[in-house]
Design a protein around this motif. Structure first.
Motif, PDB file in Angstrom:
ATOM      1  N   TYR A 156       0.871  -1.178   0.000  1.00  0.00           N
ATOM      2  CA  TYR A 156       0.000   0.000   0.000  1.00  0.00           C
ATOM      3  C   TYR A 156       0.909   1.230   0.000  1.00  0.00           C
ATOM      4  O   TYR A 156       1.415   1.655   1.039  1.00  0.00           O
ATOM      5  N   GLU A 204       2.551   3.886  -5.289  1.00  0.00           N
ATOM      6  CA  GLU A 204       2.526   3.161  -6.570  1.00  0.00           C
ATOM      7  C   GLU A 204       1.388   2.157  -6.664  1.00  0.00           C
ATOM      8  O   GLU A 204       0.876   1.877  -7.732  1.00  0.00           O
ATOM      9  N   SER A 205       1.020   1.565  -5.513  1.00  0.00           N
ATOM     10  CA  SER A 205       0.026   0.482  -5.530  1.00  0.00           C
ATOM     11  C   SER A 205      -0.733   0.495  -4.210  1.00  0.00           C
ATOM     12  O   SER A 205      -0.117   0.584  -3.151  1.00  0.00           O
ATOM     13  N   LYS A 206      -2.058   0.423  -4.276  1.00  0.00           N
ATOM     14  CA  LYS A 206      -2.845   0.483  -3.040  1.00  0.00           C
ATOM     15  C   LYS A 206      -3.694  -0.774  -2.900  1.00  0.00           C
ATOM     16  O   LYS A 206      -4.899  -0.756  -3.095  1.00  0.00           O
ATOM     17  N   GLN A 207      -3.019  -1.879  -2.592  1.00  0.00           N
ATOM     18  CA  GLN A 207      -3.693  -3.165  -2.408  1.00  0.00           C
ATOM     19  C   GLN A 207      -3.748  -3.486  -0.907  1.00  0.00           C
ATOM     20  O   GLN A 207      -2.913  -3.036  -0.133  1.00  0.00           O
TER      21      GLN A 207
END
Length: 566
Positions: A267, A270-273
């Motif tokens: 999170y 670049e990426s919000k998983q």
């Protein structure tokens, strides 16, 4: 009792302690003091420590008694201890745990076996607003939502609470450590890493589950976190300092545990998983588009039923994270750091909201056993060229530091150090891009800054790890959680305003144990007779706190000697 005038300590009535550096017993005294005294000054000959409330309470929380502290001071003191010290210390140390927070069904209660003390505390403005109904002579009801702010209030009035209210278990996540890492190498948790994780976990008891583990740079704090995850077997949120650190945690968890990749998420910007194990940066969690708005990413704390929250480099925890941490006291919380000292003075908030120090281990013990590299630290003092002295004299206060930091005379010293350390894996780290670009141009060494694309950055780091390139120049991105274990020479050409935190990060870059057992070398270049020297003194506090001695080298002599031998 007979006192020995050859001893290295002078203990004073204001709870300061002077330690003679040139004394044969210096090293033993320093190591004995470190668990319960805070280092305040570390010039060449006399170091000053102070017995602060917080340093004493951290020691008490880690199991040290006031009697043991007095014994240590007596053993190393030149003169009789001040008459009031033993009773003062006993009284202060005993304050930790006089007040407890316990669970009573769905609610909590504040308990104190001393009714007059409880009455006094209940009248304190920082405490009374968070107390519910009086239950009996020794307890008050407490709303679970007030658990964190009440602890902050109690430590502010000098009575840190022992929190025994327990935790929500969190979502189950079976996690096993591998005996053979995915990389193919055998994996064994070192004894001190296991001890740290076990003391934090405390067999699942309420006396564990929140606290800070203090380990030297390069000692494998990530492994302590992973070992704690394997003990708890619960979903985990990990907060760390940078995308590079996120990648490192991700890599290590996959390598050392049986968790499949789909159970891990990042999170970041670049990426919000989100997944059962989520690794986030402090920057994204505290990001908000507008300062008038709330923090949109705080929702990550409620996205899952976390059983553990790990705060990596807890001494760098941004202030807004304290606010949200005050609201999640029912989650187990593990802080990891090389130093409890914060530049903003909020050590008490770490104690209250993350937890007290639960474990630390002296760097020298790990160095002796080969777990971290032996390191030589040198400060090279360089004059400002005559052409810049007038610029420095008339510059604004803040610009003086920049002029001193960017001193072009440092470049020749860098050249000589690079020449002297050919064949070594060298990191050059600095604060100012103009200076770093100048060094890149002169020495044709790759430069990594905050603007370097992630893919290019990782490619250069991997080439360095494989030995395809042996020299790298890093901006402030080099401060955080870089996994470059073979780097063995670090040249610091400029730094933030005397930050102990930064020194911790940078020294950690070269303290991983070396395959050939070689010594690591840490060089700091500073401009004499400028503000940079003042800040260098502050940074040296960290080196001393970690147990390192440093040599002071004259830049002109160093270059002259190099010319004669070259």
């Amino acid at each position: 009792m007979h006192y020995d005038s050859t001893n290295p300590l002078i203990v004073q009535g204001d709870r300061t302690i002077l330690l003679e550096v040139d004394n044969p017993k210096y090293t033993d005294a320093r190591d004995a003091l470190a668990p319960f005294a805070e280092l305040e000054k570390s010039p060449e000959h006399i170091h000053t420590y102070r017995l602060t409330s917080l340093s004493l309470w951290n020691a008490a929380a880690a199991g040290m008694t006031a009697a043991t502290m007095i014994e240590i001071l007596t053993l190393f003191s030149k003169f009789p201890l001040p008459t009031n010290l033993a009773s003062d210390l006993a009284e202060l140390v005993s304050r930790y745990g006089r007040v407890k927070i316990e669970r009573a069904g769905e609610r909590l209660r504040l308990v104190c076996d001393d009714p007059p003390l409880l009455e006094e505390l209940a009248r304190q403005p920082k405490v009374r607003d968070y107390l519910g109904d009086r239950l009996d002579a020794t307890s008050f009801a407490v709303e679970p939502a007030h658990r964190g702010v009440l602890k902050q209030g109690l430590i502010a009035v000098g009575y840190p609470a022992e929190d025994l209210a327990g935790y929500t278990e969190g979502a189950s996540l079976p996690t096993n450590l591998r005996k053979l890492a995915r990389s193919g190498l055998p994996f064994v948790v070192r004894d001190y890493q296991r001890d740290a994780a076990e003391i934090f976990y405390a067999g699942g008891d309420v006396r564990g589950g929140s606290g800070v583990i203090v380990l030297p740079c390069g000692a494998g704090k990530t492994i302590v976190g992973i070992a704690a995850m394997a003990m708890l077997n619960r979903s985990t949120l990990i907060l760390t300092t940078s995308i590079t650190a996120v990648k490192q945690w991700h890599r290590e968890i996959l390598d050392k545990t049986d968790l499949p990749d789909d159970q891990l998420a990042e999170y970041t910007g670049e990426s919000k998983q989100i997944a059962p194990v989520t690794i986030a940066t402090y920057q994204i969690v505290t990001h908000r588009p507008d300062k008038k708005e709330d923090f949109p990413h705080f929702k990550i704390f409620d996205e899952r039923d976390w059983g553990l929250i790990i705060y990596d480099e807890v001494h760098l925890l941004p202030a807004p994270i304290f606010r949200v941490t005050a609201n999640i006291q029912a989650r187990r919380r593990l802080g990891l750091t090389a130093t409890l000292i914060r530049e903003d003075g909020r050590e008490a908030d770490v104690f209250s909201l993350i937890g007290p120090k639960k474990y630390d281990v002296p760097w020298r013990e790990l160095e002796t056993r080969g777990w971290i590299a032996e390191a030589n630290c040198s400060e090279v003092r360089i004059s400002l060229p005559d052409a810049l002295r007038m610029d420095y004299a008339v510059a604004e206060w803040r610009n003086k530091y920049r002029i001193a930091s960017e001193n072009p005379a440092k470049d020749d010293v860098v050249a000589r150090l690079l020449q002297n350390n050919q064949g070594s894996r060298v990191l050059v780290i600095g604060q100012y891009l103009k200076q770093l670009r100048r060094l890149r141009k002169r020495f044709e060494i790759p430069l990594i800054t905050g603007q370097t694309a992630s893919a290019e950055r990782e490619d250069l780091y991997n080439k360095f790890r494989r030995g395809e390139i042996r020299q790298l120049i890093l901006s402030k991105v080099g401060n955080f959680a870089l996994d470059l274990p073979d780097a063995n020479v670090l040249i610091q050409v400029s730094g933030t305003f005397g930050s102990r935190q930064e020194e911790a990060q940078r020294l950690g870059r070269i303290l991983r144990p070396k395959t050939g057992g070689e010594i690591a070398h840490f060089f700091t270049l500073v401009t004499r007779d400028t503000r940079e020297i003042d800040f260098a003194h502050h940074r040296q506090l960290f080196l001393t706190e970690q147990g390192y001695t440093y040599n002071i080298v004259d830049g002109a002599d160093f270059l002259a000697e190099a010319r004669m031998t070259g």
